[in-house]
Design a protein around this motif. Sequence first.
Motif, PDB file in Angstrom:
ATOM      1  N   VAL A   9       0.835  -1.204   0.000  1.00 21.88           N
ATOM      2  CA  VAL A   9       0.000   0.000   0.000  1.00 21.88           C
ATOM      3  C   VAL A   9       0.869   1.253   0.000  1.00 21.88           C
ATOM      4  CG1 VAL A   9      -1.788   1.275   1.228  1.00 21.88           C
ATOM      5  CG2 VAL A   9      -1.867  -1.225   1.169  1.00 21.88           C
ATOM      6  N   ILE A  50       1.083   4.220  -3.138  1.00 27.29           N
ATOM      7  CA  ILE A  50       0.755   5.646  -3.079  1.00 27.29           C
ATOM      8  C   ILE A  50       2.006   6.509  -3.260  1.00 27.29           C
ATOM      9  CG2 ILE A  50      -1.274   5.198  -1.660  1.00 27.29           C
ATOM     10  CD1 ILE A  50       0.206   6.448   0.698  1.00 27.29           C
ATOM     11  N   VAL A  57       1.332   4.990   5.715  1.00 25.38           N
ATOM     12  CA  VAL A  57      -0.042   4.476   5.705  1.00 25.38           C
ATOM     13  C   VAL A  57      -0.395   4.077   7.125  1.00 25.38           C
ATOM     14  CG1 VAL A  57      -1.588   2.670   4.868  1.00 25.38           C
ATOM     15  CG2 VAL A  57       0.161   3.624   3.343  1.00 25.38           C
ATOM     16  N   SER A  77      -6.186   1.809   8.672  1.00 20.74           N
ATOM     17  CA  SER A  77      -6.950   1.847   7.423  1.00 20.74           C
ATOM     18  C   SER A  77      -6.994   0.486   6.745  1.00 20.74           C
ATOM     19  CB  SER A  77      -6.341   2.879   6.465  1.00 20.74           C
ATOM     20  OG  SER A  77      -5.035   2.498   6.062  1.00 20.74           O
ATOM     21  N   VAL A 101      -5.337  10.828  -1.580  1.00 24.08           N
ATOM     22  CA  VAL A 101      -3.961  10.933  -1.095  1.00 24.08           C
ATOM     23  C   VAL A 101      -3.335  12.227  -1.596  1.00 24.08           C
ATOM     24  CG1 VAL A 101      -3.608   8.458  -0.868  1.00 24.08           C
ATOM     25  CG2 VAL A 101      -3.111   9.561  -3.045  1.00 24.08           C
ATOM     26  N   SER A 127      -2.531  10.087   3.387  1.00 24.07           N
ATOM     27  CA  SER A 127      -3.964  10.085   3.098  1.00 24.07           C
ATOM     28  C   SER A 127      -4.591  11.385   3.582  1.00 24.07           C
ATOM     29  CB  SER A 127      -4.646   8.908   3.794  1.00 24.07           C
ATOM     30  OG  SER A 127      -4.607   9.080   5.203  1.00 24.07           O
ATOM     31  N   THR A 160      -7.497   5.322  -2.211  1.00 28.95           N
ATOM     32  CA  THR A 160      -6.333   4.476  -1.965  1.00 28.95           C
ATOM     33  C   THR A 160      -6.504   3.082  -2.548  1.00 28.95           C
ATOM     34  OG1 THR A 160      -5.896   5.702   0.079  1.00 28.95           O
ATOM     35  CG2 THR A 160      -4.806   3.587  -0.182  1.00 28.95           C
ATOM     36  N   TRP A 161      -7.676   2.483  -2.380  1.00 30.11           N
ATOM     37  CA  TRP A 161      -7.844   1.115  -2.864  1.00 30.11           C
ATOM     38  C   TRP A 161      -7.749   1.046  -4.384  1.00 30.11           C
ATOM     39  CZ3 TRP A 161     -11.452  -1.205  -6.051  1.00 30.11           C
ATOM     40  CH2 TRP A 161     -12.566  -0.446  -6.400  1.00 30.11           C
TER      41      TRP A 161
END
Length: 488
Positions: free
Chosen positions: A317, A321, A332, A336, A364, A432, A460-461
């Motif tokens: 993750v 980003i 991160v 989350s 983000v 984020s 984000t996903w």
Amino acid sequence: MKLTYLLFACCMTLPSLNAVAAKLQIVFTSNIPNIIDDDDKVGITQLAGFYENLEKRNPQGVLFLHGGDSLFPNALSNYDQGAHMIDVLNHLPISLMFANQSEFSLGVDNLSLRAYEASFPLILSNIVDTRTWDSIEGIQPSYILSANNIDVGVFSLVDSSITSNYVIPNVTLLDLQNSIDDSAESLKEQGADFIVLMSEEDLLVKLEGVDLSEIDLLLLANSGEDYVDLNAKPVRVKSGGQDGEVALISIDTQHNIEATIQSYASSQSSLQLELVIQAYVNRIDSFLSQYLYTTTQEISTKREDSRVKETVFGNLVADAIRAYLSADIAIVNSGSIRGERIYPKGSQISRLDIRQELPFGSAVYAIELTPQELKKVLEHSLSGLPQAKGQFLQVSGINIEYDSQLPAGKRIISLKRNGQALTQNTYSLAVSEYLLKGGDGYAMIANKKPMSNQHYSRLTWEIVSEYLLANENLVSADIGKRLIDLSQ
């Protein structure tokens, strides 16, 4: 999950429900945010079937009190801001619902919209909107329900941690004892003769330090082990999670209480609710079912892993980003990551899996920090250890050596990037929107101005899904080099 009875005397036995002249029955559960069921979880369609069978045996004598934490996080709520969950819950016979912490995920105004869509009242007693100095629009401070000639007054309290767990401007929390006294008094003045307080497990320690003498029943929302304590004053019941169990409380005309934890796993599903849920699932099934990656090693997203140490999924993750924003470093918050799953080697991970792992709707941004500012951020991340807290950061683009046995705020031993000490004046940091607004206690970066041309709307996903699809071979099993606890 096993039912735990907390008894003062080990030789005591509980009378059966039939031993109590049950004039009123209360079904209580919480923390059921998903309509798409994992293989090891029981669906809410079976919960609806359980209630229907119960109501047939006790017409007009059953109340369904929902402990909340169910509008978010889930695979669809960032598309419709939780509207589909309200629609689904409207097809359950809910008497009222506690507006718990996760209901605030998208802010106060969104919660108000969802409350107006609900066919049942949402209640919360100890938060007011500072724009009006009144209850949040659409939310009731308390409510009275009547069944079989018993008037049940219900109010609810949320823990103060909500202000750090979620970014919710324009609200303030009221004093705990005053909220209890005022709510109980108001309900009794309105004719309630049995008082129920709905709260959450996080508030339990504080509740044990206040006067609860006006309360007859304490219902605690949680996603862990369910239990009943009939000897507590007031009687205490805790229930929640998609585990196929609910609390069933029976109250007679003298207000004697019996309670058990009941399984609904074998209950026949509600056909009507199945059709409602399937309509939502069909809308996004083909897109979310696309497989992105086949795991080459076991991957854990369990909170006991991701909230205390570096993990493969956390690295993924953070890498995604950082690449998306072309930032030097990325962080991160592990809170989350919500899938609570183990992916064995050879598992195929889909968009839906990523969406369920990262359910919160958060864009983000890239901001600039000095090395000193960055160290403060990372010290806050480590300050919660050894407890598994959501503030713990998964990172990319930086290597941190620390000692978790040292005092909080003084745990970092070294910070390096590409093997070198941090010598630049500033570094770009991918974060984020939630963290940028000070969520999880990151007040030191609250409202930092994003770098120019760095305002992105993708969630984000979605970023992680596209990164995984394009960079399957870059998912690294080589962990243990970004977050190194020298005390281990």
